[in-house]
Design a protein around this motif. Structure first.
Motif, PDB file in Angstrom:
ATOM      1  N   VAL B 373       5.965  43.261  25.331  1.00  0.00           N
ATOM      2  CA  VAL B 373       4.984  42.636  24.444  1.00  0.00           C
ATOM      3  C   VAL B 373       4.579  43.705  23.443  1.00  0.00           C
ATOM      4  O   VAL B 373       4.421  44.867  23.800  1.00  0.00           O
ATOM      5  N   ALA B 374       4.480  43.314  22.187  1.00  0.00           N
ATOM      6  CA  ALA B 374       4.103  44.277  21.151  1.00  0.00           C
ATOM      7  C   ALA B 374       2.992  43.673  20.306  1.00  0.00           C
ATOM      8  O   ALA B 374       2.841  42.455  20.231  1.00  0.00           O
ATOM      9  N   GLY B 375       2.205  44.544  19.679  1.00  0.00           N
ATOM     10  CA  GLY B 375       1.156  44.066  18.785  1.00  0.00           C
ATOM     11  C   GLY B 375       0.830  45.113  17.737  1.00  0.00           C
ATOM     12  O   GLY B 375       1.068  46.311  17.940  1.00  0.00           O
ATOM     13  N   VAL B 376       0.315  44.636  16.608  1.00  0.00           N
ATOM     14  CA  VAL B 376      -0.189  45.532  15.567  1.00  0.00           C
ATOM     15  C   VAL B 376      -1.649  45.136  15.359  1.00  0.00           C
ATOM     16  O   VAL B 376      -1.972  43.938  15.316  1.00  0.00           O
ATOM     17  N   TYR B 377      -2.533  46.123  15.246  1.00  0.00           N
ATOM     18  CA  TYR B 377      -3.982  45.866  15.231  1.00  0.00           C
ATOM     19  C   TYR B 377      -4.647  46.546  14.048  1.00  0.00           C
ATOM     20  O   TYR B 377      -4.206  47.599  13.596  1.00  0.00           O
ATOM     21  N   HIS B 378      -5.712  45.928  13.564  1.00  0.00           N
ATOM     22  CA  HIS B 378      -6.515  46.521  12.491  1.00  0.00           C
ATOM     23  C   HIS B 378      -7.969  46.094  12.661  1.00  0.00           C
ATOM     24  O   HIS B 378      -8.253  45.104  13.337  1.00  0.00           O
ATOM     25  N   PRO B 379      -8.881  46.878  12.064  1.00  0.00           N
ATOM     26  CA  PRO B 379     -10.284  46.486  12.179  1.00  0.00           C
ATOM     27  C   PRO B 379     -10.542  45.222  11.353  1.00  0.00           C
ATOM     28  O   PRO B 379     -10.130  45.153  10.195  1.00  0.00           O
ATOM     29  N   ALA B 380     -11.173  44.245  11.970  1.00  0.00           N
ATOM     30  CA  ALA B 380     -11.567  43.030  11.257  1.00  0.00           C
ATOM     31  C   ALA B 380     -12.829  42.511  11.916  1.00  0.00           C
ATOM     32  O   ALA B 380     -12.875  42.384  13.140  1.00  0.00           O
ATOM     33  N   ASN B 381     -13.835  42.223  11.112  1.00  0.00           N
ATOM     34  CA  ASN B 381     -15.128  41.744  11.615  1.00  0.00           C
ATOM     35  C   ASN B 381     -15.699  42.626  12.722  1.00  0.00           C
ATOM     36  O   ASN B 381     -16.227  42.137  13.717  1.00  0.00           O
ATOM     37  N   GLY B 382     -15.523  43.936  12.566  1.00  0.00           N
ATOM     38  CA  GLY B 382     -16.157  44.851  13.498  1.00  0.00           C
ATOM     39  C   GLY B 382     -15.405  45.103  14.791  1.00  0.00           C
ATOM     40  O   GLY B 382     -15.894  45.823  15.656  1.00  0.00           O
ATOM     41  N   VAL B 383     -14.237  44.497  14.943  1.00  0.00           N
ATOM     42  CA  VAL B 383     -13.445  44.754  16.154  1.00  0.00           C
ATOM     43  C   VAL B 383     -11.996  45.021  15.774  1.00  0.00           C
ATOM     44  O   VAL B 383     -11.586  44.788  14.631  1.00  0.00           O
ATOM     45  N   LEU B 384     -11.216  45.501  16.743  1.00  0.00           N
ATOM     46  CA  LEU B 384      -9.787  45.643  16.517  1.00  0.00           C
ATOM     47  C   LEU B 384      -9.143  44.293  16.792  1.00  0.00           C
ATOM     48  O   LEU B 384      -9.201  43.782  17.912  1.00  0.00           O
ATOM     49  N   ALA B 385      -8.543  43.725  15.746  1.00  0.00           N
ATOM     50  CA  ALA B 385      -7.967  42.385  15.855  1.00  0.00           C
ATOM     51  C   ALA B 385      -6.457  42.461  15.651  1.00  0.00           C
ATOM     52  O   ALA B 385      -5.937  43.407  15.053  1.00  0.00           O
ATOM     53  N   ASP B 386      -5.764  41.440  16.151  1.00  0.00           N
ATOM     54  CA  ASP B 386      -4.331  41.325  15.904  1.00  0.00           C
ATOM     55  C   ASP B 386      -4.073  41.161  14.415  1.00  0.00           C
ATOM     56  O   ASP B 386      -4.773  40.396  13.747  1.00  0.00           O
ATOM     57  N   VAL B 387      -3.064  41.858  13.893  1.00  0.00           N
ATOM     58  CA  VAL B 387      -2.594  41.551  12.549  1.00  0.00           C
ATOM     59  C   VAL B 387      -1.777  40.262  12.665  1.00  0.00           C
ATOM     60  O   VAL B 387      -0.797  40.204  13.412  1.00  0.00           O
ATOM     61  N   GLU B 388      -2.227  39.240  11.963  1.00  0.00           N
ATOM     62  CA  GLU B 388      -1.588  37.929  12.060  1.00  0.00           C
ATOM     63  C   GLU B 388      -0.116  38.003  11.674  1.00  0.00           C
ATOM     64  O   GLU B 388       0.243  38.703  10.726  1.00  0.00           O
ATOM     65  N   GLY B 389       0.700  37.295  12.415  1.00  0.00           N
ATOM     66  CA  GLY B 389       2.121  37.213  12.067  1.00  0.00           C
ATOM     67  C   GLY B 389       2.963  38.319  12.673  1.00  0.00           C
ATOM     68  O   GLY B 389       4.186  38.281  12.601  1.00  0.00           O
ATOM     69  N   ALA B 390       2.299  39.314  13.254  1.00  0.00           N
ATOM     70  CA  ALA B 390       3.049  40.404  13.883  1.00  0.00           C
ATOM     71  C   ALA B 390       2.934  40.307  15.399  1.00  0.00           C
ATOM     72  O   ALA B 390       2.112  39.565  15.920  1.00  0.00           O
ATOM     73  N   GLY B 391       3.765  41.066  16.089  1.00  0.00           N
ATOM     74  CA  GLY B 391       3.656  41.174  17.535  1.00  0.00           C
ATOM     75  C   GLY B 391       4.218  39.980  18.268  1.00  0.00           C
ATOM     76  O   GLY B 391       4.844  39.102  17.676  1.00  0.00           O
ATOM     77  N   GLY B 392       3.981  39.956  19.578  1.00  0.00           N
ATOM     78  CA  GLY B 392       4.490  38.892  20.426  1.00  0.00           C
ATOM     79  C   GLY B 392       5.383  39.459  21.515  1.00  0.00           C
ATOM     80  O   GLY B 392       5.516  40.671  21.655  1.00  0.00           O
TER      81      GLY B 392
END
Ligand SMILES: Cc1cc2nc3c(=O)[nH]c(=O)nc-3n(C[C@H](O)[C@H](O)[C@H](O)COP(=O)(O)OP(=O)(O)OC[C@H]3O[C@@H](n4cnc5c(N)ncnc54)[C@H](O)[C@@H]3O)c2cc1C
Lengths: 88, 423
Positions: B373-392
């Protein structure tokens, strides 16, 4: 002007911060000789082209296509330049 | 010039004008403004200490253990597929590289005075502190499961003696015996780890104790890489591995280490071997420092990993509430690097830029059969969120060659990351 300012910055700060995402790469990509390809010795153009091909799906992969989709073209190029410059 | 363009030029300039090994030790490394203390020499802390030291900062790494026992691949040790020695790492290389090691534990942290009190009676002053202390098993959460019970029903969720205990118990399992594995609700260290353990125990039973059974009791209904695990279980371990989700009464409500029973609200299971993975929280030093909230974990700023509760203290790795990022060694390593760079920026009076982080977690469902399982994350709305369209996750319909390749990559990931952190 801008370039000399940058050089001053470089000389007085501990390290150039890596571009977003770049420092994660060394989690898998290490010294040459492993199953996961090493990035050492690759040019920025090479790395950026690979990331673009992973992103589009043109180059098949296990995890890299899932990861490359998390970065824009600009971000990929910044990562490629940093790694080619010896960042880890 | 755009921000990104400027960064690219900066990286290019750094490469052209100042090759890394020749970087002069910057002035900032000396003096009070640059003292950094890192608490915990695991995947997060050892990584951060290394980055800070490489940048020329004065850094002290506080870690009591001389040997670090790595958890990734410890499920293979339990299943007899790998020697325990493959999990052992030391701090000699880190020390030789010039990182100052304090071989003791942090006992208290005064965030206002910016001072850490150590178990050896000394104290360290800091300008910034990075905490990567890992987890504590909660021995107050599951009736009947305390530290003494864990010597009978191992958790093996911190590698070391517990891993070896579980491996010995599995090797001694009677023919036709029953293994019970209890899995906690979220959040906990290594979300796919219990299911990898279930898979490899089932593999052990299939190949060594074919009449034995494994019952997996889960406090939840959905889990990491679920489709891939369940597909593999149906193909490889039918009649051996019985998975009981929450909805089917899988939540363990108490255990009895004397009677060797594991109870849910609906049934009491008699076990020949019970592996109980209890609920967890950040290691005790987090609450001692005041950086853990009521959940037991540490809320952080997603750009700098600075505590939301105590300024000047940054938290990375399993102890942190890292939003969509799982509690993994890969994530701890990635966070250690990003946090160290943010600390460098802050000490230099610069605002750190929003980072991106990657995670990749491999699991083995059998030798030579890997899934990821892989994911890419970035800060969004004060938390680390999944970068949409990446990972899985790995594709469910991938051919055997891909499974084999991912098993090879898993092993290579372990070799690379442990070399980067401890080598
Ligand atoms: C069975 C299993 C399998 C796993 N498999 C994988 C995998 O395949 N891939 C993956 O990415 N992750 C995996 N993990 C998860 C991984 O092990 C953790 O996420 C990782 O270790 C977290 O790193 P950390 O730095 O937060 O904590 P740790 O690695 O636990 O390090 C914490 C360190 O802090 C020290 N410490 C604690 N308190 C103090 C104190 N007061 N003073 C000084 N030092 C202190 C401890 O001694 C320890 O050395 C697995 C975990 C388990 C249990």
């Amino acid at each position: 002007m801008r370039a000399s300012l940058l050089l001053v910055l470089l000389a007085t700060t501990p390290a150039a911060a890596s571009p977003p995402g770049a420092s994660s790469c060394s989690g898998c990509h290490g010294a040459p000789g492993g199953a996961v390809p090493s990035l050492a010795g690759h040019s920025a153009d090479d790395i950026a082209a690979s990331l673009a091909a992973f992103r589009s799906g043109a180059r098949p992969a296990t995890v890299m296509n899932r990861i490359a989709k998390g970065f824009s073209d600009d971000e990929s190029q910044a990562i490629a330049a940093w790694i080619a410059g010896g960042g880890q | 010039m755009t921000r990104l363009g400027r960064r690219a030029v900066l990286a290019g300039l750094a490469a052209a004008a100042l090759p890394r090994p020749a970087l002069p030790r910057p002035a900032l490394a000396q003096g009070a403004r640059g003292r950094v203390v890192v608490v915990g020499g695991g995947f997060g802390g050892a990584t951060a200490a290394r980055v800070l030291h490489r940048a020329g900062l004065a850094v002290t790494l506080v870690e009591p253990a001389e040997t670090y026992w790595a958890c990734p691949f410890s499920n293979e040790v339990i299943a007899g597929l790998r020697p325990m020695s493959a999990q052992a790492f030391g701090y000699d290389a880190l020390r030789a590289s010039g990182v100052t090691l304090a071989r003791t534990s942090a006992e208290a942290i005064d965030g206002a005075a910016r001072r850490v009190r150590l178990a050896d009676g000394t104290a360290l002053d800091y300008d910034r502190l990075i905490l990567s202390p890992g987890i504590a098993l909660r021995f107050d959460a599951l009736p009947g499961y305390d530290a003494a019970a864990a010597e009978v029903m191992p958790h093996a969720w911190k590698a070391g003696a517990q891993t070896e205990l579980l491996a010995r118990q599995l090797a001694a399992l009677p023919e036709g015996g029953t293994v019970v594995l209890s899995v906690p609700g979220n959040p906990y260290r290594c979300p796919p780890g219990p299911y990898e353990r279930a898979s490899l125990i089932a593999h052990y039973l299939k190949t060594r104790k074919p009449r034995a059974k494994l019952i997996v009791l889960d406090a939840k209904d959905t889990f990491s890489k679920q489709k891939l695990f369940q597909q593999a279980w149906a193909a490889l371990y039918p009649g051996i591995l019985d998975y009981v989700p929450l909805a089917a009464g899988g939540q363990v409500t108490s255990v009895d280490a004397t009677a060797m029973t594991v109870a849910t609200d609906f049934e009491t299971y008699k076990a020949d071997l019970a592996c109980i993975i209890p609920p967890q929280r950040a290691a005790p030093i987090a609450s001692a420092a005041g950086v853990a909230d009521r959940s037991g974990w540490c809320p952080i700023d997603p750009v700098t990993f600075e505590s939301r509760l105590v300024p000047g203290i940054h938290v990375v790795g399993d102890a942190a509430i890292a939003g969509a990022m799982p509690k993994s060694a890969f994530a701890a390593n990635a966070q250690g690097k990003v946090c160290a760079e943010a600390v460098i920026d802050l000490l230099a009076g610069r605002a750190p830029e929003a980072p991106k982080l990657i995670n990749t977690c491999y699991s083995l469902v059998a030798p030579g059969y890997g899934i990821s399982v892989a994911g890419v994350y970035h800060p969004a709305n004060g938390v680390l969120a999944d970068v949409e369209g990446a990972g899985g996750t790995s594709p469910v319909d991938a051919p055997e060659t891909v499974r084999r390749q991912e098993a090879v990559y898993a092993e290579d990931w372990y070799r690379t990351i442990t070399a980067a952190v401890f080598g």
